[in-house]
Design a protein around this motif. Structure first.
Motif, short mmCIF file in Angstrom:
data_model
loop_
_atom_site.label_atom_id
_atom_site.label_comp_id
_atom_site.label_asym_id
_atom_site.label_seq_id
_atom_site.Cartn_x
_atom_site.Cartn_y
_atom_site.Cartn_z
N GLY A 15 9.31 -18.43 1.74
CA GLY A 15 9.65 -17.12 1.26
C GLY A 15 9.65 -16.20 2.71
N GLU A 16 9.83 -16.75 3.88
CA GLU A 16 9.98 -16.30 5.09
C GLU A 16 10.92 -14.85 5.08
OE1 GLU A 16 11.07 -19.07 8.00
OE2 GLU A 16 9.38 -20.10 7.63
N GLU A 17 12.00 -15.01 4.47
CA GLU A 17 12.91 -13.91 4.34
C GLU A 17 12.23 -12.90 3.45
OE1 GLU A 17 17.62 -12.46 2.84
OE2 GLU A 17 16.81 -14.83 2.65
N GLN A 18 11.70 -13.12 2.32
CA GLN A 18 10.96 -12.02 1.60
C GLN A 18 10.08 -11.28 2.42
OE1 GLN A 18 12.23 -10.88 -1.57
NE2 GLN A 18 10.70 -9.32 -0.92
N GLN A 19 9.15 -12.11 3.04
CA GLN A 19 8.14 -11.59 3.66
C GLN A 19 8.74 -10.56 4.80
OE1 GLN A 19 5.80 -14.49 5.98
NE2 GLN A 19 4.17 -12.92 6.20
N ALA A 20 9.88 -10.95 5.52
CA ALA A 20 10.40 -10.12 6.44
C ALA A 20 10.95 -8.81 5.81
CB ALA A 20 11.46 -10.85 7.25
N MET A 21 11.40 -9.12 4.81
CA MET A 21 11.82 -7.77 3.92
C MET A 21 10.88 -6.88 3.58
SD MET A 21 15.21 -7.96 3.44
CE MET A 21 15.82 -7.00 2.30
N ASP A 22 9.71 -7.41 3.18
CA ASP A 22 8.44 -6.81 2.65
C ASP A 22 7.79 -5.94 3.94
OD1 ASP A 22 8.96 -7.64 -0.02
OD2 ASP A 22 7.37 -9.11 0.34
N ILE A 23 7.97 -6.70 5.07
CA ILE A 23 7.28 -5.86 6.35
C ILE A 23 8.52 -4.54 6.67
CG2 ILE A 23 6.78 -6.43 8.66
CD1 ILE A 23 6.04 -9.18 8.07
N VAL A 24 9.55 -4.96 6.80
CA VAL A 24 10.23 -4.03 7.21
C VAL A 24 10.55 -2.75 6.27
CG1 VAL A 24 12.65 -3.28 7.75
CG2 VAL A 24 11.72 -5.74 8.45
N ARG A 25 10.33 -3.14 5.01
CA ARG A 25 10.26 -2.35 4.17
C ARG A 25 8.91 -1.16 3.98
NH1 ARG A 25 8.97 -4.91 -0.64
NH2 ARG A 25 6.94 -4.16 -0.20
N ASP A 26 7.82 -1.91 4.43
CA ASP A 26 6.60 -1.22 4.67
C ASP A 26 6.96 -0.14 5.77
OD1 ASP A 26 5.54 -2.33 2.59
OD2 ASP A 26 4.28 -3.80 3.76
N VAL A 27 7.68 -0.51 6.98
CA VAL A 27 7.88 0.23 7.90
C VAL A 27 8.74 1.43 7.57
CG1 VAL A 27 8.92 0.40 10.35
CG2 VAL A 27 7.22 -1.55 9.87
#
Length: 91
Positions: A15-27
């Protein structure tokens, strides 16, 4: 036998891609919140609005890049935005 290619799910590991997407979405969400607050201010700071918009646009572009990024690039983007989110939340 079928000539249909087998889908490549290798990028979905951990789920690395999803985690990265979530972090960028939070920013991006942080920038959106700040932009809304600045626009509602009695005297909006146009320079700050421009800075927030530029930073949000960069984050949106990086988020889009995640769709084609390899594992190393995904990890780099995730680390960059995790640090940025921490910094933004502490400011």
């Amino acid at each position: 036998m079928s000539d249909t290619p087998t889908p490549d799910f290798s990028r979905l590991d951990d789920g690395e891609e999803q985690q990265a997407m979530d972090i960028v979405r939070d920013v991006v969400t942080w920038y959106n919140t700040q932009l809304a607050a600045e626009r509602r201010a009695p005297v909006p700071d146009e320079e700050r609005i421009e800075e927030l918009q530029a930073a949000r646009q960069t984050a949106l572009e990086d988020q889009q890049r995640l769709g084609t990024a390899d594992t190393e690039e995904t990890a780099r983007i995730a680390a960059l935005y995790a640090a940025r989110l921490k910094e933004l939340n502490e400011s």
